[in-house]
Enzyme design. Structure first.
Site, PDB file in Angstrom:
ATOM      1  N   PRO A  76       6.001   7.183  -4.567  1.00 26.26           N
ATOM      2  CA  PRO A  76       5.302   8.580  -4.755  1.00 26.26           C
ATOM      3  C   PRO A  76       5.628   8.989  -5.932  1.00 26.26           C
ATOM      4  O   PRO A  76       6.695   9.160  -6.775  1.00 26.26           O
ATOM      5  CB  PRO A  76       5.573   9.377  -3.346  1.00 26.26           C
ATOM      6  CG  PRO A  76       6.803   9.342  -3.184  1.00 26.26           C
ATOM      7  CD  PRO A  76       7.354   8.148  -3.282  1.00 26.26           C
ATOM      8  N   SER A 114       9.054  -2.932  -3.162  1.00 23.81           N
ATOM      9  CA  SER A 114       8.045  -1.196  -3.150  1.00 23.81           C
ATOM     10  C   SER A 114       7.585  -1.312  -5.122  1.00 23.81           C
ATOM     11  O   SER A 114       7.845  -2.180  -5.963  1.00 23.81           O
ATOM     12  CB  SER A 114       8.804  -0.435  -3.798  1.00 23.81           C
ATOM     13  OG  SER A 114      10.098  -0.311  -2.148  1.00 23.81           O
ATOM     14  N   THR A 115       6.303  -0.308  -4.924  1.00 19.25           N
ATOM     15  CA  THR A 115       5.652  -0.946  -6.487  1.00 19.25           C
ATOM     16  C   THR A 115       6.049  -0.054  -7.557  1.00 19.25           C
ATOM     17  O   THR A 115       6.446   1.179  -6.571  1.00 19.25           O
ATOM     18  CB  THR A 115       4.333  -0.543  -6.688  1.00 19.25           C
ATOM     19  OG1 THR A 115       3.960  -1.101  -5.511  1.00 19.25           O
ATOM     20  CG2 THR A 115       3.589  -0.137  -7.869  1.00 19.25           C
ATOM     21  N   ALA A 205      -0.517  -3.657 -13.615  1.00 16.17           N
ATOM     22  CA  ALA A 205      -1.606  -4.044 -14.269  1.00 16.17           C
ATOM     23  C   ALA A 205      -3.117  -4.602 -13.384  1.00 16.17           C
ATOM     24  O   ALA A 205      -4.479  -3.760 -13.297  1.00 16.17           O
ATOM     25  CB  ALA A 205      -1.455  -5.243 -15.141  1.00 16.17           C
ATOM     26  N   PHE A 209      -6.381  -2.584 -13.491  1.00 19.18           N
ATOM     27  CA  PHE A 209      -8.598  -3.156 -13.574  1.00 19.18           C
ATOM     28  C   PHE A 209      -8.469  -2.907 -12.201  1.00 19.18           C
ATOM     29  O   PHE A 209      -9.663  -2.450 -12.743  1.00 19.18           O
ATOM     30  CB  PHE A 209      -7.507  -4.221 -13.455  1.00 19.18           C
ATOM     31  CG  PHE A 209      -7.507  -4.778 -15.328  1.00 19.18           C
ATOM     32  CD1 PHE A 209      -6.268  -4.409 -15.667  1.00 19.18           C
ATOM     33  CD2 PHE A 209      -8.408  -6.229 -15.558  1.00 19.18           C
ATOM     34  CE1 PHE A 209      -6.014  -4.509 -17.028  1.00 19.18           C
ATOM     35  CE2 PHE A 209      -8.445  -6.545 -16.798  1.00 19.18           C
ATOM     36  CZ  PHE A 209      -6.881  -5.960 -17.565  1.00 19.18           C
ATOM     37  N   CYS A 259      -1.929   3.739  -3.511  1.00 16.37           N
ATOM     38  CA  CYS A 259      -1.303   2.949  -5.044  1.00 16.37           C
ATOM     39  C   CYS A 259      -1.821   3.709  -5.920  1.00 16.37           C
ATOM     40  O   CYS A 259      -1.582   3.797  -6.581  1.00 16.37           O
ATOM     41  CB  CYS A 259      -2.023   2.372  -4.710  1.00 16.37           C
ATOM     42  SG  CYS A 259      -0.465   1.458  -3.243  1.00 16.37           S
ATOM     43  N   PHE A 260      -3.910   3.688  -6.365  1.00 14.83           N
ATOM     44  CA  PHE A 260      -4.842   3.358  -7.799  1.00 14.83           C
ATOM     45  C   PHE A 260      -3.786   4.663  -8.568  1.00 14.83           C
ATOM     46  O   PHE A 260      -2.947   4.638  -9.603  1.00 14.83           O
ATOM     47  CB  PHE A 260      -6.013   3.390  -7.509  1.00 14.83           C
ATOM     48  CG  PHE A 260      -6.520   2.178  -6.774  1.00 14.83           C
ATOM     49  CD1 PHE A 260      -6.059   0.765  -7.055  1.00 14.83           C
ATOM     50  CD2 PHE A 260      -7.130   2.568  -6.552  1.00 14.83           C
ATOM     51  CE1 PHE A 260      -6.195  -0.084  -6.183  1.00 14.83           C
ATOM     52  CE2 PHE A 260      -7.599   1.046  -5.954  1.00 14.83           C
ATOM     53  CZ  PHE A 260      -7.717  -0.431  -5.875  1.00 14.83           C
ATOM     54  N   GLN A 261      -3.955   5.711  -8.100  1.00 14.34           N
ATOM     55  CA  GLN A 261      -3.190   6.891  -8.855  1.00 14.34           C
ATOM     56  C   GLN A 261      -2.409   6.458  -9.321  1.00 14.34           C
ATOM     57  O   GLN A 261      -1.528   6.670 -10.541  1.00 14.34           O
ATOM     58  CB  GLN A 261      -3.933   8.426  -8.073  1.00 14.34           C
ATOM     59  CG  GLN A 261      -3.432   9.321  -9.149  1.00 14.34           C
ATOM     60  CD  GLN A 261      -3.998  10.727  -8.551  1.00 14.34           C
ATOM     61  OE1 GLN A 261      -5.531  10.634  -7.830  1.00 14.34           O
ATOM     62  NE2 GLN A 261      -3.992  11.643  -8.583  1.00 14.34           N
ATOM     63  N   LYS A 322     -10.547   5.046   3.035  1.00 15.37           N
ATOM     64  CA  LYS A 322     -11.390   3.911   3.225  1.00 15.37           C
ATOM     65  C   LYS A 322     -11.509   3.222   5.053  1.00 15.37           C
ATOM     66  O   LYS A 322     -10.968   4.310   5.821  1.00 15.37           O
ATOM     67  CB  LYS A 322     -11.175   2.553   2.341  1.00 15.37           C
ATOM     68  CG  LYS A 322      -9.641   2.175   3.189  1.00 15.37           C
ATOM     69  CD  LYS A 322      -8.924   0.702   2.075  1.00 15.37           C
ATOM     70  CE  LYS A 322      -9.587  -0.402   2.507  1.00 15.37           C
ATOM     71  NZ  LYS A 322      -8.919  -1.376   1.878  1.00 15.37           N
TER      72      LYS A 322
HETATM   73  C1  UGA Z   1      -5.337  -1.530  -3.295  1.00 11.99           C
HETATM   74  C2  UGA Z   1      -5.656  -2.939  -3.922  1.00 11.99           C
HETATM   75  O1  UGA Z   1      -6.206  -3.726  -3.799  1.00 11.99           O
HETATM   76  C3  UGA Z   1      -4.238  -4.557  -3.214  1.00 11.99           C
HETATM   77  O2  UGA Z   1      -4.408  -4.481  -3.872  1.00 11.99           O
HETATM   78  C4  UGA Z   1      -3.234  -3.195  -3.374  1.00 11.99           C
HETATM   79  O3  UGA Z   1      -1.905  -4.069  -2.895  1.00 11.99           O
HETATM   80  C5  UGA Z   1      -2.427  -2.001  -2.796  1.00 11.99           C
HETATM   81  O4  UGA Z   1      -4.012  -1.170  -3.434  1.00 11.99           O
HETATM   82  C6  UGA Z   1      -1.453  -1.457  -2.898  1.00 11.99           C
HETATM   83  O5  UGA Z   1      -1.005  -1.427  -4.506  1.00 11.99           O
HETATM   84  O6  UGA Z   1      -0.939  -0.984  -2.444  1.00 11.99           O
HETATM   85  P1  UGA Z   1      -5.818   0.059  -0.886  1.00 11.99           P
HETATM   86  O7  UGA Z   1      -5.444   1.001  -1.646  1.00 11.99           O
HETATM   87  O8  UGA Z   1      -5.550  -0.526   0.177  1.00 11.99           O
HETATM   88  O9  UGA Z   1      -5.282  -1.675  -1.884  1.00 11.99           O
HETATM   89  O10 UGA Z   1      -7.588  -0.143  -1.181  1.00 11.99           O
HETATM   90  P2  UGA Z   1      -8.663  -0.482  -2.121  1.00 11.99           P
HETATM   91  O11 UGA Z   1      -9.938  -1.839  -1.052  1.00 11.99           O
HETATM   92  O12 UGA Z   1      -8.097  -1.442  -3.068  1.00 11.99           O
HETATM   93  O13 UGA Z   1      -9.330   0.849  -1.750  1.00 11.99           O
HETATM   94  C7  UGA Z   1      -8.852   1.767  -2.317  1.00 11.99           C
HETATM   95  C8  UGA Z   1     -10.498   3.151  -3.030  1.00 11.99           C
HETATM   96  O14 UGA Z   1     -10.906   2.049  -3.765  1.00 11.99           O
HETATM   97  C9  UGA Z   1     -10.711   3.529  -1.752  1.00 11.99           C
HETATM   98  O15 UGA Z   1     -10.497   4.967  -1.665  1.00 11.99           O
HETATM   99  C10 UGA Z   1     -12.260   2.478  -1.677  1.00 11.99           C
HETATM  100  O16 UGA Z   1     -13.500   3.497  -0.318  1.00 11.99           O
HETATM  101  C11 UGA Z   1     -11.992   2.206  -3.120  1.00 11.99           C
HETATM  102  N1  UGA Z   1     -13.450   1.428  -3.357  1.00 11.99           N
HETATM  103  C12 UGA Z   1     -12.832   0.170  -3.603  1.00 11.99           C
HETATM  104  C13 UGA Z   1     -14.365   1.667  -4.031  1.00 11.99           C
HETATM  105  O17 UGA Z   1     -14.623   2.792  -4.128  1.00 11.99           O
HETATM  106  N2  UGA Z   1     -15.453   0.709  -4.699  1.00 11.99           N
HETATM  107  C14 UGA Z   1     -14.999  -0.313  -4.166  1.00 11.99           C
HETATM  108  O18 UGA Z   1     -15.946  -1.034  -4.198  1.00 11.99           O
HETATM  109  C15 UGA Z   1     -13.134  -0.703  -4.208  1.00 11.99           C
END
Ligand code: UGA
Length: 450
Positions: A76, A114-115, A205, A209, A259-261, A322
């Site tokens: 985290p 792990s990332t 990356a 993206f 993950c993203f943030q 999601k």
């Molecule tokens: C994300 C990546 O998609 C995976 O490839 C990666 O392995 C993972 O993080 C990770 O690093 O573990 P995840 O967070 O499970 O996967 O779910 P996503 O489908 O990417 O959605 C992330 C967020 O973006 C969700 O809140 C979703 O609702 C939102 N989202 C997604 C949108 O608002 N719009 C979209 O078009 C797609």
């Protein structure tokens, strides 16, 4: 690990954790009670558990037996100290590396699952090598990076049919040993080999993206709302350009998930560390826009409801970050509900999978029926059904795109609400005509007509 066990029947897979309660949950005879809700996971676990997939707390014993150890602990964002708020907290990765260093026997391939920040493998290697020298035992190590790209909700499919598998490392024999495991079901052409640092960076990356695309489309959604355009039409128009592509262009309440943030902030931290402030600022703006989108949605709910939600009952549909997961980490619902509670709203929250104890932890507030609706203190309560959530509500907020919210009977729901009543669809899942025909006022993300 369940999918590896499923696809490689001759390999014994041991999943170990120091947390007895979690291991017990993974061993629960009732597969519907596994600790992670993920479509299809129960079937795979049911097929392989006890055959070649074993869950236990025998950490050292299993490490000693293993040819390959996957480090799969959480990383985290650090909450205090150097790099607080941005850098990854590596304490659990380091603790694992030390445990592996002590317990391993013979030659062990250590795989970073792990990332991790770029160059973490170097730290892991140093810890492993130090242990090697310390007690003169006959043990050697190879370190590989093998980041995971699965997304929650589609994890099993992503694992069974991955776009690619990435293996980073400088030990060819170790790389091939891991490639052979994936080779059981993944096309050879999809197994990419890189050096360690490229592999670690590719994970950050890729997430940066993907998150950037969501912030980009959400920024255009806000512009659509202001200018009379429709973000879905814009997304379709730009997505047909094969260089842009149609996926991941759904405007919404901002991205959530574990993950993203975290990964972007980690990238930002590393960019600053390597004296690249412009690059750091560029990526940081992806997170800034995401946070803004969440606050923006809470604010517009307040504005549309005549500038106040104090004492008003709002039905919140969806709390998970999601659909198809019970995960709420960084869920947009947390910030949006938090802002509305701050404004004194009474929330009735429905989610098909998230348990109320998790909501209470995320909202930092126990569920309670409001004693005095107009005293300005926000409160929330769990609703067992959508019907229960909307009863007496002034507005419905849709924050997660659960399939069941796409098929609601708005005539029936509208009859339960207090008028004038609103629907705020932050996921654009409802049928606009059906909502309007029920006499409800609709706001949809990225809809300039609304
Ligand atoms: C994300 C990546 O998609 C995976 O490839 C990666 O392995 C993972 O993080 C990770 O690093 O573990 P995840 O967070 O499970 O996967 O779910 P996503 O489908 O990417 O959605 C992330 C967020 O973006 C969700 O809140 C979703 O609702 C939102 N989202 C997604 C949108 O608002 N719009 C979209 O078009 C797609």
């Amino acid at each position: 690990m369940a999918v590896i066990a499923d696809r490689c029947p001759e390999i014994q897979v041991a999943v170990v954790d120091i947390n007895q309660a979690r291991i017990d949950a993974w061993n629960d005879a009732d597969l519907s009670r596994l600790p992670v809700y993920e479509p299809g996971l129960d079937v795979v676990v049911g097929r392989v558990r006890g055959r070649n997939l074993h869950f236990s707390t025998s950490v050292e014993e299993q490490i000693a037996l293993a040819d390959m150890v996957f480090i799969s602990v959480n990383t985290p964002t650090k909450s205090k100290g150097l790099g607080a708020g941005q850098a990854s907290d590596l304490r659990w990765v380091e603790a694992c590396a030390r445990t592996v260093a002590q317990a391993a026997a013979g030659h062990t391939i250590v795989v970073e699952k792990s990332t991790l920040p770029v160059r973490t493998a170097a730290a892991i290697k140093t810890i492993l090598e130090a242990a090697q020298q310390q007690d003169g035992q006959q043990r050697t190590f190879s370190v590989l990076s093998n980041p995971e790209f699965l997304a929650e909700g589609t994890a099993i499919r992503d694992l069974e049919e991955p776009d690619r598998v990435l293996i980073g490392g400088d030990d060819a024999a170790a790389t091939e040993a891991l490639a052979r495991i994936y080779g059981h079901w993944v096309d050879a052409a999809k197994i990419l080999r890189t050096n360690l640092w490229s592999s670690e960076l590719s994970k950050l990356a890729a997430n940066a993206f993907l998150a950037q695309r969501i912030s980009s489309i959400n920024s255009i959604a806000a512009f659509c709302e202001a200018s009379g355009a429709d973000v879905r039409e814009v997304a379709r128009a730009i997505g047909t350009d094969s260089r842009i592509g149609p996926k991941f262009l759904n405007a919404g309440p901002g991205f959530g998930g574990s993950c993203f943030q975290k990964d972007i902030l980690n990238l930002v931290y590393l960019c600053r560390h390597f004296a690249l402030p412009e690059v750091a600022d560029y990526w940081e703006s992806v997170v800034t826009l995401n946070t803004w989108q969440q606050h923006r949605i809470a604010q517009l709910v307040v504005q549309k409801l005549f500038g106040t939600v104090t004492g008003k009952r709002l039905a919140v549909l969806g709390f998970a970050f999601k659909a198809d997961t019970n995960d709420t980490r960084e869920a947009p619902a947390i910030r949006i509900c938090g802002d509305l509670l701050e404004e004194g709203a009474q929330l009735a929250i429905h989610d098909p999978k998230v348990v109320p104890a998790q909501m209470a932890r995320d909202l930092k507030q126990e569920a309670a029926e409001a004693a005095d609706a107009l005293n300005g203190t926000g409160s929330w309560a769990l609703a067992q059904s959508v019907e229960e959530a909307v009863a007496g509500a002034d507005a419905v907020l849709i924050l997660t795109e659960w399939r069941q919210y796409q098929q609601l009977n708005w005539q029936e729901l509208a009859a339960r609400m207090r008028r004038p009543a609103w629907v705020f669809d932050a996921r654009a899942v409802v049928n606009p005509e059906a909502v309007r025909a029920a006499g409800l006022t609709l706001w949809r993300v990225g809809d300039g007509e609304g």
